[in-house]
Design a protein around this motif. Structure first.
Motif: not given
Length: 163
Positions: A4-12
């Motif tokens: 949960d500490s990893v920053p989010p991604l918004n898809g490829g």
């Protein structure tokens, strides 16, 4: 397990693929999958000619690159690296529309199949360099339930560890 500490991604948004014949692959991706050429580039130090293709309805792109030196062997998903490239469709029924389109433009495919690993359905096909492609619909309800179960278990671990 996700952190949960990893920053989010918004898809490829894009992928670069090395191809043997830039014009042949460009024609195929535009005809078969509806991409449009938006840019050509040849960075001198790279040893490649690149062509960026954009899909206007998905806002995703494929950058095709042809090396200055010939690449003889076709793609093989059994080597280390890319296994296959997948594109998501919004509704399961869209896969049947894709099958009709691929048939109309003469692209071989495997028809709509259930995807056991991903809890959805998909259509498998190969590009001119034998790169394995998938058009897929994901059963979001299944994965959302799995994600809720995962978060509940993590929460229970944290609460249990504080006692």
């Amino acid at each position: 397990m996700a952190d949960d500490s990893v920053p989010p991604l918004n898809g490829g948004t894009h992928i670069n693929l090395t191809v043997r014949d830039l014009d042949r692959s460009t024609d195929w991706y535009c005809r078969a999958l509806g991409f449009t050429v938006v840019r050509d580039a040849r960075p001198v130090e790279s040893g490649f000619t690149f062509r960026t293709l954009l899909h206007s309805r998905a806002l995703t792109s494929i950058v095709l690159g042809q090396a200055d030196r010939p690449v003889e062997e076709p793609f093989d998903e059994h080597r280390v690296g890319l296994h296959h490239l997948a594109f998501h469709v919004p509704e399961r029924e869209d896969l049947h529309t894709w099958v009709a389109h691929l048939d109309a433009v003469g692209v071989e495919h495997g028809g709509v199949q259930e995807l056991f690993l991903e809890a959805g359905h998909g259509v498998w096909l190969r590009d001119p360099d034998n790169i394995w492609l998938e058009l897929y619909w994901l059963n979001a309800d299944y994965f959302m339930q799995r994600m809720r179960e995962h978060h509940r278990a993590r929460r229970a671990e944290r609460v249990g560890g504080q006692q």
